[in-house]
Design an enzyme around this catalytic site. Sequence first.
Site, PDB file in Angstrom:
ATOM      1  N   ARG A  59      48.111  59.952  34.546  1.00 21.13           N
ATOM      2  CA  ARG A  59      46.790  60.046  35.512  1.00 21.13           C
ATOM      3  C   ARG A  59      46.878  59.068  35.718  1.00 21.13           C
ATOM      4  O   ARG A  59      48.018  58.605  36.359  1.00 21.13           O
ATOM      5  CB  ARG A  59      46.295  59.414  33.715  1.00 21.13           C
ATOM      6  CG  ARG A  59      46.619  59.020  32.396  1.00 21.13           C
ATOM      7  CD  ARG A  59      46.880  57.705  32.894  1.00 21.13           C
ATOM      8  NE  ARG A  59      46.059  56.714  33.170  1.00 21.13           N
ATOM      9  CZ  ARG A  59      46.310  55.687  33.683  1.00 21.13           C
ATOM     10  NH1 ARG A  59      47.995  55.431  34.335  1.00 21.13           N
ATOM     11  NH2 ARG A  59      45.634  55.097  34.248  1.00 21.13           N
ATOM     12  N   GLY A  60      46.110  58.670  37.020  1.00 20.00           N
ATOM     13  CA  GLY A  60      45.650  57.882  37.306  1.00 20.00           C
ATOM     14  C   GLY A  60      45.495  58.775  38.938  1.00 20.00           C
ATOM     15  O   GLY A  60      46.813  59.427  39.240  1.00 20.00           O
ATOM     16  N   ALA A  61      44.968  58.032  39.483  1.00 20.17           N
ATOM     17  CA  ALA A  61      44.888  59.208  40.813  1.00 20.17           C
ATOM     18  C   ALA A  61      45.558  59.582  41.765  1.00 20.17           C
ATOM     19  O   ALA A  61      46.017  60.676  41.583  1.00 20.17           O
ATOM     20  CB  ALA A  61      43.266  58.239  41.322  1.00 20.17           C
TER      21      ALA A  61
ATOM     22  N   GLN B 253      43.086  52.713  28.500  1.00 22.21           N
ATOM     23  CA  GLN B 253      44.675  52.290  29.533  1.00 22.21           C
ATOM     24  C   GLN B 253      45.402  51.150  28.953  1.00 22.21           C
ATOM     25  O   GLN B 253      45.904  50.888  29.761  1.00 22.21           O
ATOM     26  CB  GLN B 253      44.320  53.610  30.219  1.00 22.21           C
ATOM     27  CG  GLN B 253      44.125  54.457  30.656  1.00 22.21           C
ATOM     28  CD  GLN B 253      42.865  55.178  30.777  1.00 22.21           C
ATOM     29  OE1 GLN B 253      42.219  54.845  29.462  1.00 22.21           O
ATOM     30  NE2 GLN B 253      42.242  56.810  30.796  1.00 22.21           N
TER      31      GLN B 253
ATOM     32  N   ASP C 116      38.873  56.089  41.696  1.00 19.06           N
ATOM     33  CA  ASP C 116      39.226  57.674  41.822  1.00 19.06           C
ATOM     34  C   ASP C 116      38.788  58.092  42.972  1.00 19.06           C
ATOM     35  O   ASP C 116      39.242  59.511  43.161  1.00 19.06           O
ATOM     36  CB  ASP C 116      38.620  58.362  40.866  1.00 19.06           C
ATOM     37  CG  ASP C 116      39.843  57.716  39.317  1.00 19.06           C
ATOM     38  OD1 ASP C 116      40.316  56.571  38.731  1.00 19.06           O
ATOM     39  OD2 ASP C 116      41.253  58.582  38.960  1.00 19.06           O
TER      40      ASP C 116
ATOM     41  N   LYS D 203      36.946  54.116  36.154  1.00 19.88           N
ATOM     42  CA  LYS D 203      37.202  54.624  34.657  1.00 19.88           C
ATOM     43  C   LYS D 203      35.952  53.653  34.006  1.00 19.88           C
ATOM     44  O   LYS D 203      35.211  52.486  34.377  1.00 19.88           O
ATOM     45  CB  LYS D 203      38.398  53.865  34.200  1.00 19.88           C
ATOM     46  CG  LYS D 203      38.343  54.008  32.406  1.00 19.88           C
ATOM     47  CD  LYS D 203      38.724  55.087  31.860  1.00 19.88           C
ATOM     48  CE  LYS D 203      39.057  55.655  33.114  1.00 19.88           C
ATOM     49  NZ  LYS D 203      38.766  57.273  32.738  1.00 19.88           N
TER      50      LYS D 203
HETATM   51  O1  MRU Z   1      41.565  58.758  33.892  1.00 20.89           O
HETATM   52  P1  MRU Z   1      42.172  58.048  34.121  1.00 20.89           P
HETATM   53  O2  MRU Z   1      43.259  57.333  33.088  1.00 20.89           O
HETATM   54  O3  MRU Z   1      43.186  59.198  34.650  1.00 20.89           O
HETATM   55  O4  MRU Z   1      41.769  56.979  34.990  1.00 20.89           O
HETATM   56  C1  MRU Z   1      42.439  55.751  35.721  1.00 20.89           C
HETATM   57  C2  MRU Z   1      41.887  54.827  37.168  1.00 20.89           C
HETATM   58  O5  MRU Z   1      39.996  54.572  36.496  1.00 20.89           O
HETATM   59  C3  MRU Z   1      42.520  54.314  37.372  1.00 20.89           C
HETATM   60  O6  MRU Z   1      41.354  52.609  37.630  1.00 20.89           O
HETATM   61  C4  MRU Z   1      42.683  54.879  38.941  1.00 20.89           C
HETATM   62  O7  MRU Z   1      42.785  56.152  38.940  1.00 20.89           O
HETATM   63  C5  MRU Z   1      42.481  53.706  39.886  1.00 20.89           C
HETATM   64  S1  MRU Z   1      44.766  54.003  40.193  1.00 20.89           S
HETATM   65  C6  MRU Z   1      45.789  53.566  40.979  1.00 20.89           C
END
Ligand code: MRU
Length: 363
Positions: free
Chosen positions: A53-55, A202, A243, A254
Amino acid sequence: MKIAGKHYRTIWLAGDGWSVEVIDQTKLPFRFETVALKSAGEAAHAIRDMLVRGAPLIGATAAYGFAMALREDGSDESVEAAYELLVQTRPTAVNLKWALDQMAQAVKDIPVAERAAAAYARAAKICDDDVEICRRIGEEGLSIIRALSTGKGGGTVNILTHCNAGWLACVDWGTALAPIYMAHDAGLRVHVWVDETRPRNQGASLTAFELHAHGVPHTIIPDNAGGHLMQHGQVDMCIVGTDRTTATGDVANKIGTYLKALAAHDNGVPFYVALPHTTIDWSLEDGVAGIEIETRSAREVTHMTGQTGEGAIETVQISSPGSAALNYGFDVTPARLVTGLITERGTCPASRDGLLGLYPEKG
Ligand code: MRU
């Protein structure tokens, strides 16, 4: 980043030269396990069920999933099917579509027999570029932390972050956490307030795991504590990831990020957002109206997974049985609440002019 002295990226090509391995983030912080992905379907599952996960990491995983599909079948139909399968896995992070567009472009005009090799090469470059972009974001953000440190006469800079925008969310380094790692490594005194980030935690599970592994002082706080800390002068700055960022500087991140930005604004605390260019959606003006917000299972709200005293991983219900729950994954922070966007090309105001100043080719 290093885990027990060994350097890891979050995704890498396996020894067979075609499947990929990832860290299973659903097992952290209690187990550090890797899992092999051997098809586009397995990559899609890993994204949807948040093993990754994470963009930026979502984009990188989709890129390799696409390459694995073309290894099996490089036809136009296979290209289309892989794109459709992967692009639907998570709707908010625009890196996913960006990465898949890059992949589709890379194989578009070449013979079917050469497509898989071209796709693997493009996926590898997306990963390598992400590492370099995050390193540059780290250097850029370091100068902001250094200035705050100087302003405090070398005293501890207290930084609040939400969710996980660290190396686990990217291929390495992270976005919001990269400046913190660099500040810590440069000998600046930093301390991180880690929002637990309900419902999936997270912050408490991933950000805390990363910071602990790197030796960065930090404290996990309930999501509701940030406003209180800011009122009492205990937060010098906030840094979060995103994201999707609109062409006008609105940022989706998030769920709960918006509330932290409001509290920061009310208390005069600088609120920075760190992002690679792959997170900018140049087609969107208004983030609140235009960004699709992922809705996830209510079970993520009503249940929680943790480790028992005996070391077993168990999931328990924490809500009143029979009550409904709602689980939006993200919210949008309007540009007016953002002090600055920290990118690989520099820091700019959260505005169209600010972004175009750094990315004039998008004008
Ligand atoms: O739902 P997730 O865990 O994928 O959400 C991740 C986030 O909100 C991060 O802050 C975002 O993806 C930026 S990652 C560099």
